[in-house]
Design an enzyme around this catalytic site. Structure first.
Site, PDB file in Angstrom:
ATOM      1  N   ASN A  80       0.781  -1.548   0.002  1.00  0.00           N
ATOM      2  CA  ASN A  80      -0.564   0.110   0.308  1.00  0.00           C
ATOM      3  C   ASN A  80       0.987   1.206  -0.051  1.00  0.00           C
ATOM      4  O   ASN A  80       2.168   1.294   1.223  1.00  0.00           O
ATOM      5  CB  ASN A  80      -0.913  -0.157   0.824  1.00  0.00           C
ATOM      6  CG  ASN A  80      -2.238   0.686   1.372  1.00  0.00           C
ATOM      7  OD1 ASN A  80      -2.512   1.349  -0.090  1.00  0.00           O
ATOM      8  ND2 ASN A  80      -2.445   0.994   2.200  1.00  0.00           N
TER       9      ASN A  80
ATOM     10  N   ARG B  88     -13.556  -6.110  15.623  1.00  0.00           N
ATOM     11  CA  ARG B  88     -12.653  -5.243  16.124  1.00  0.00           C
ATOM     12  C   ARG B  88     -13.505  -3.429  15.763  1.00  0.00           C
ATOM     13  O   ARG B  88     -14.318  -3.402  14.942  1.00  0.00           O
ATOM     14  CB  ARG B  88     -11.532  -4.427  14.705  1.00  0.00           C
ATOM     15  CG  ARG B  88     -10.875  -4.000  15.546  1.00  0.00           C
ATOM     16  CD  ARG B  88      -9.724  -3.487  13.999  1.00  0.00           C
ATOM     17  NE  ARG B  88      -9.755  -2.595  13.125  1.00  0.00           N
ATOM     18  CZ  ARG B  88      -8.682  -1.944  12.430  1.00  0.00           C
ATOM     19  NH1 ARG B  88      -7.805  -1.944  12.397  1.00  0.00           N
ATOM     20  NH2 ARG B  88      -9.127  -0.563  11.557  1.00  0.00           N
TER      21      ARG B  88
ATOM     22  N   TYR C  69      -7.309   8.033  11.875  1.00  0.00           N
ATOM     23  CA  TYR C  69      -6.824   6.635  10.607  1.00  0.00           C
ATOM     24  C   TYR C  69      -7.872   5.499  11.625  1.00  0.00           C
ATOM     25  O   TYR C  69      -8.084   5.583  12.537  1.00  0.00           O
ATOM     26  CB  TYR C  69      -6.346   6.718  10.342  1.00  0.00           C
ATOM     27  CG  TYR C  69      -5.844   5.019   9.890  1.00  0.00           C
ATOM     28  CD1 TYR C  69      -5.592   5.555   7.915  1.00  0.00           C
ATOM     29  CD2 TYR C  69      -4.981   3.961  10.105  1.00  0.00           C
ATOM     30  CE1 TYR C  69      -6.169   4.405   7.531  1.00  0.00           C
ATOM     31  CE2 TYR C  69      -5.112   3.034   9.123  1.00  0.00           C
ATOM     32  CZ  TYR C  69      -5.656   3.348   8.214  1.00  0.00           C
ATOM     33  OH  TYR C  69      -5.057   1.833   6.864  1.00  0.00           O
TER      34      TYR C  69
ATOM     35  N   ASP D  39      -7.599  -2.262  17.251  1.00  0.00           N
ATOM     36  CA  ASP D  39      -5.720  -2.284  16.995  1.00  0.00           C
ATOM     37  C   ASP D  39      -5.477  -0.610  17.482  1.00  0.00           C
ATOM     38  O   ASP D  39      -6.236   0.747  17.172  1.00  0.00           O
ATOM     39  CB  ASP D  39      -6.636  -1.871  15.497  1.00  0.00           C
ATOM     40  CG  ASP D  39      -4.892  -1.705  14.303  1.00  0.00           C
ATOM     41  OD1 ASP D  39      -3.746  -1.300  14.638  1.00  0.00           O
ATOM     42  OD2 ASP D  39      -5.182  -2.013  13.717  1.00  0.00           O
TER      43      ASP D  39
ATOM     44  N   HIS E 145      -2.588   0.774  15.957  1.00  0.00           N
ATOM     45  CA  HIS E 145      -1.825   1.440  15.365  1.00  0.00           C
ATOM     46  C   HIS E 145      -0.525   2.231  15.759  1.00  0.00           C
ATOM     47  O   HIS E 145      -0.110   2.931  14.947  1.00  0.00           O
ATOM     48  CB  HIS E 145      -2.636   2.384  14.412  1.00  0.00           C
ATOM     49  CG  HIS E 145      -3.798   1.972  13.712  1.00  0.00           C
ATOM     50  ND1 HIS E 145      -3.623   1.222  11.922  1.00  0.00           N
ATOM     51  CD2 HIS E 145      -5.716   2.151  13.197  1.00  0.00           C
ATOM     52  CE1 HIS E 145      -4.682   0.985  11.642  1.00  0.00           C
ATOM     53  NE2 HIS E 145      -5.717   1.753  12.395  1.00  0.00           N
TER      54      HIS E 145
ATOM     55  N   GLU F 231      -3.879  -4.877  18.964  1.00  0.00           N
ATOM     56  CA  GLU F 231      -3.147  -4.646  17.974  1.00  0.00           C
ATOM     57  C   GLU F 231      -2.266  -3.507  18.468  1.00  0.00           C
ATOM     58  O   GLU F 231      -2.549  -2.482  18.184  1.00  0.00           O
ATOM     59  CB  GLU F 231      -4.018  -5.408  16.779  1.00  0.00           C
ATOM     60  CG  GLU F 231      -3.350  -4.504  15.607  1.00  0.00           C
ATOM     61  CD  GLU F 231      -3.888  -5.136  14.432  1.00  0.00           C
ATOM     62  OE1 GLU F 231      -5.021  -5.269  14.903  1.00  0.00           O
ATOM     63  OE2 GLU F 231      -3.532  -4.832  13.510  1.00  0.00           O
TER      64      GLU F 231
ATOM     65  N   GLU G  68       2.234  -6.620  11.360  1.00  0.00           N
ATOM     66  CA  GLU G  68       1.833  -6.759  10.098  1.00  0.00           C
ATOM     67  C   GLU G  68       2.611  -5.852   9.118  1.00  0.00           C
ATOM     68  O   GLU G  68       2.642  -6.485   7.922  1.00  0.00           O
ATOM     69  CB  GLU G  68       0.001  -5.814  10.181  1.00  0.00           C
ATOM     70  CG  GLU G  68       0.043  -4.181  10.267  1.00  0.00           C
ATOM     71  CD  GLU G  68      -1.104  -3.624  10.719  1.00  0.00           C
ATOM     72  OE1 GLU G  68      -2.133  -4.447  10.913  1.00  0.00           O
ATOM     73  OE2 GLU G  68      -1.011  -2.708   9.420  1.00  0.00           O
TER      74      GLU G  68
ATOM     75  N   ARG H 252       0.568 -11.390  12.901  1.00  0.00           N
ATOM     76  CA  ARG H 252      -0.505 -10.102  12.624  1.00  0.00           C
ATOM     77  C   ARG H 252       0.186 -10.236  10.454  1.00  0.00           C
ATOM     78  O   ARG H 252      -0.910  -9.135  10.127  1.00  0.00           O
ATOM     79  CB  ARG H 252      -0.650  -9.683  12.731  1.00  0.00           C
ATOM     80  CG  ARG H 252      -1.585  -8.960  13.702  1.00  0.00           C
ATOM     81  CD  ARG H 252      -2.505  -8.760  13.667  1.00  0.00           C
ATOM     82  NE  ARG H 252      -2.766  -7.590  12.888  1.00  0.00           N
ATOM     83  CZ  ARG H 252      -4.432  -7.675  12.069  1.00  0.00           C
ATOM     84  NH1 ARG H 252      -4.778  -9.252  11.599  1.00  0.00           N
ATOM     85  NH2 ARG H 252      -4.667  -6.964  11.665  1.00  0.00           N
TER      86      ARG H 252
ATOM     87  N   HIS I   8      -3.333 -10.620   8.850  1.00  0.00           N
ATOM     88  CA  HIS I   8      -3.161  -9.024   7.979  1.00  0.00           C
ATOM     89  C   HIS I   8      -4.393  -9.742   6.701  1.00  0.00           C
ATOM     90  O   HIS I   8      -3.929 -10.060   6.207  1.00  0.00           O
ATOM     91  CB  HIS I   8      -2.922  -8.731   8.051  1.00  0.00           C
ATOM     92  CG  HIS I   8      -2.180  -7.059   7.787  1.00  0.00           C
ATOM     93  ND1 HIS I   8      -2.354  -6.311   6.673  1.00  0.00           N
ATOM     94  CD2 HIS I   8      -3.298  -6.303   8.270  1.00  0.00           C
ATOM     95  CE1 HIS I   8      -2.516  -4.946   7.595  1.00  0.00           C
ATOM     96  NE2 HIS I   8      -3.014  -5.377   8.361  1.00  0.00           N
TER      97      HIS I   8
ATOM     98  N   GLU J 281      -8.223 -11.253  10.017  1.00  0.00           N
ATOM     99  CA  GLU J 281      -9.539  -9.937   9.379  1.00  0.00           C
ATOM    100  C   GLU J 281      -9.903 -10.384   7.636  1.00  0.00           C
ATOM    101  O   GLU J 281      -9.083 -11.122   7.056  1.00  0.00           O
ATOM    102  CB  GLU J 281      -8.273  -9.483   9.377  1.00  0.00           C
ATOM    103  CG  GLU J 281      -8.375  -7.970   9.079  1.00  0.00           C
ATOM    104  CD  GLU J 281      -7.387  -6.690   9.217  1.00  0.00           C
ATOM    105  OE1 GLU J 281      -6.632  -7.154   9.233  1.00  0.00           O
ATOM    106  OE2 GLU J 281      -7.571  -5.936   9.511  1.00  0.00           O
TER     107      GLU J 281
ATOM    108  N   TRP K 191       1.523   6.021  13.759  1.00  0.00           N
ATOM    109  CA  TRP K 191       0.071   5.943  14.072  1.00  0.00           C
ATOM    110  C   TRP K 191      -0.500   4.655  13.672  1.00  0.00           C
ATOM    111  O   TRP K 191       0.729   3.681  13.586  1.00  0.00           O
ATOM    112  CB  TRP K 191      -0.018   6.805  12.379  1.00  0.00           C
ATOM    113  CG  TRP K 191       0.205   5.915  11.017  1.00  0.00           C
ATOM    114  CD1 TRP K 191       1.313   6.089  10.321  1.00  0.00           C
ATOM    115  CD2 TRP K 191      -0.409   4.964  10.864  1.00  0.00           C
ATOM    116  NE1 TRP K 191       1.417   5.385   9.391  1.00  0.00           N
ATOM    117  CE2 TRP K 191       0.311   4.605   9.700  1.00  0.00           C
ATOM    118  CE3 TRP K 191      -1.362   4.131  10.727  1.00  0.00           C
ATOM    119  CZ2 TRP K 191       0.005   3.375   8.600  1.00  0.00           C
ATOM    120  CZ3 TRP K 191      -1.767   2.883  10.004  1.00  0.00           C
ATOM    121  CH2 TRP K 191      -1.088   2.838   8.459  1.00  0.00           C
TER     122      TRP K 191
END
Ligand code: EZ4
Ligand code: CO
Length: 410
Positions: free
Chosen positions: A38, A148, A160, A218, A220, A244, A270, A291, A320, A347, A410
């Site tokens: 991503n 979640r 986010y 999560d 993050h 997470e 992740e 993850r 993930h 997930e 983040w």
């Protein structure tokens, strides 16, 4: 012996960017691998097109382990998300070919199913409690048995992972954005405000929905180990399935501090890409769930090794599966999850209709359980004409700054 005859890199953007590797053998069998990172899509595409495709031509497609070692060791420059996503794409494409050649779904080649289906969780979120409750109910109606929960934070703007007000299940891509544009958007973050607010949300959710439903959250990577320990403690009365990414885990030893402070189950990985990223946190039992995605961790071959290592320490999978993992990457995770004994949870968010018009999948979603299906190989078909009609355009995850302008995790 069949050989690898053709290697194509397919890029498409059916509501979000995806990079897919297509390997074709001299027998005309094709295999697919997901190579999507991503926000850095074209780097993996170049790695594959410029450096991997030429050296794959002529190799034996059956030699999955040897090809993995050849690409990993042969590059000299090991590890890293771009390299490991590229290797993953090749690995998964070769598993797909092996399955099609054998006439069996990939999970059968990995040892066969050890469960009827895979428990999956979805993403509920909202700005305020009523929206969060509605979002949880919508997920329950869609069959989700585990959910979640993400929330906005008073005093902060768009956060986010939280759907904008009024977003419906079908149009919920806005909460997990890679926003189109040449540079990332910026969000303001305040960890203390978040830590004050989050337990009040989980208290309300438990009061509304009762003690049974598995709830996840999560973080993050936004807290220090000490803050993560504090938040974990504060959430203990609400019995989370997992917390997470409570802290950035490049420093694996940091998880010792978290573990000593809270019994809250922890999920991490992740953004990890090799077994070495997990060495300390697995061998010291500092996490409960792995993850990683097949897509970002060197493929089925390497993630299977991580899970076998994890099994020694009673650590389970929680792969993930956001929508930036393509349906090819998701299918690979489902085959692996069905075949490993230490599967935990998967997930799962449904991809957009546009995405599913490019990637035709045979995995199923029934009674809250996923199943990869019994089509030989991975069970995903790529419609190249449809794919070519959606052109790549840059899109990035937002960045976070504190109120004084400092960049933040983040
Ligand atoms: O931010 O997939 O648990 N899920 C997540 C995701 C990630 C994105 C990054 O590409 O944290 O939403
Ligand atoms: Co996450």
């Amino acid at each position: 012996m069949a050989t690898i005859e053709k290697v194509d890199v397919l890029i498409t953007n059916p509501t979000r960017n995806f990079v897919t590797l297509k390997v074709t053998t001299s027998d005309g069998v094709t295999g697919l691998g997901d190579a999507t990172v991503n926000g850095r899509e074209l780097s993996v595409a170049s790695y594959l097109r410029d450096h991997v495709a030429p050296i794959l031509i002529g190799r034996d497609p059956e030699q999955i382990e040897d090809t993995w070692q050849y690409l990993y060791r042969g590059a000299y420059w090991r590890r890293g998300p771009i390299t490991m996503a590229a290797i993953a794409a090749v690995d998964v494409a070769l598993w797909d070919i092996k399955g099609k050649t054998a006439g069996k779904p990939v999970y059968q080649l990995l040892g066969g199913a050890v469960r009827r289906g895979l428990l999956a969780y979805g993403h509920a979120s909202g700005a305020e409690l009523p929206q969060i409750f509605d979002s949880i109910r919508e997920h329950q109606e869609e069959g989700y048995r585990a959910i979640r929960v993400q929330t906005a934070v008073p005093g902060l703007g768009q956060v986010y992972g939280v759907a904008a007000a009024g977003a419906t299940a079908a149009g919920r891509y806005d909460y997990e954005p890679a926003r189109p544009g040449l540079r990332p958007t910026e969000e303001t973050w305040d960890t203390r405000a978040y830590m004050r607010h989050l337990p009040t949300v989980f208290e309300a959710v438990r009061a509304e929905f009762g003690p049974e439903i598995p709830l996840l959250h999560d973080g993050h990577h936004r807290m220090t180990p000490n803050q993560a320990g504090q938040l974990g403690r504060a959430l203990e009365p609400y019995d989370l399935f997992w917390l997470e990414d409570c802290t950035p885990a490049e420093n694996q030893e940091g998880l010792r501090r978290v573990r000593s402070m809270t019994t809250q189950p922890l999920a991490i990985g992740e953004i990890f890409n090799t077994i070495w990223d997990y060495q300390t946190i697995i061998s010291e039992q500092l996490i409960d769930y792995v993850r990683s995605a097949v897509t970002h961790t060197g493929g089925i071959t390497h993630l299977k090794k991580i899970m076998d290592f994890a099994s020694v320490y009673q650590i389970k999978s929680g792969f993930h599966g956001p929508t930036d993992i393509s349906p090819v990457g998701q299918a690979a995770a489902l085959h692996l999850g069905l075949a490993i004994h230490n599967f935990g949870i998967q997930e799962y968010m449904r991809h957009s209709d546009e995405t599913l018009s490019v990637f035709e999948t045979s995995y199923t979603w029934q009674d809250g359980l996923l199943h990869p299906g019994d089509t030989p190989g991975l069970g995903v078909e790529y419609h190249e004409d449809a794919g070519a009609s959606y052109e790549y355009s840059p899109a990035y995850l937002p960045v976070n700054r504190l109120s004084d302008g400092t960049m933040h995790d983040w």
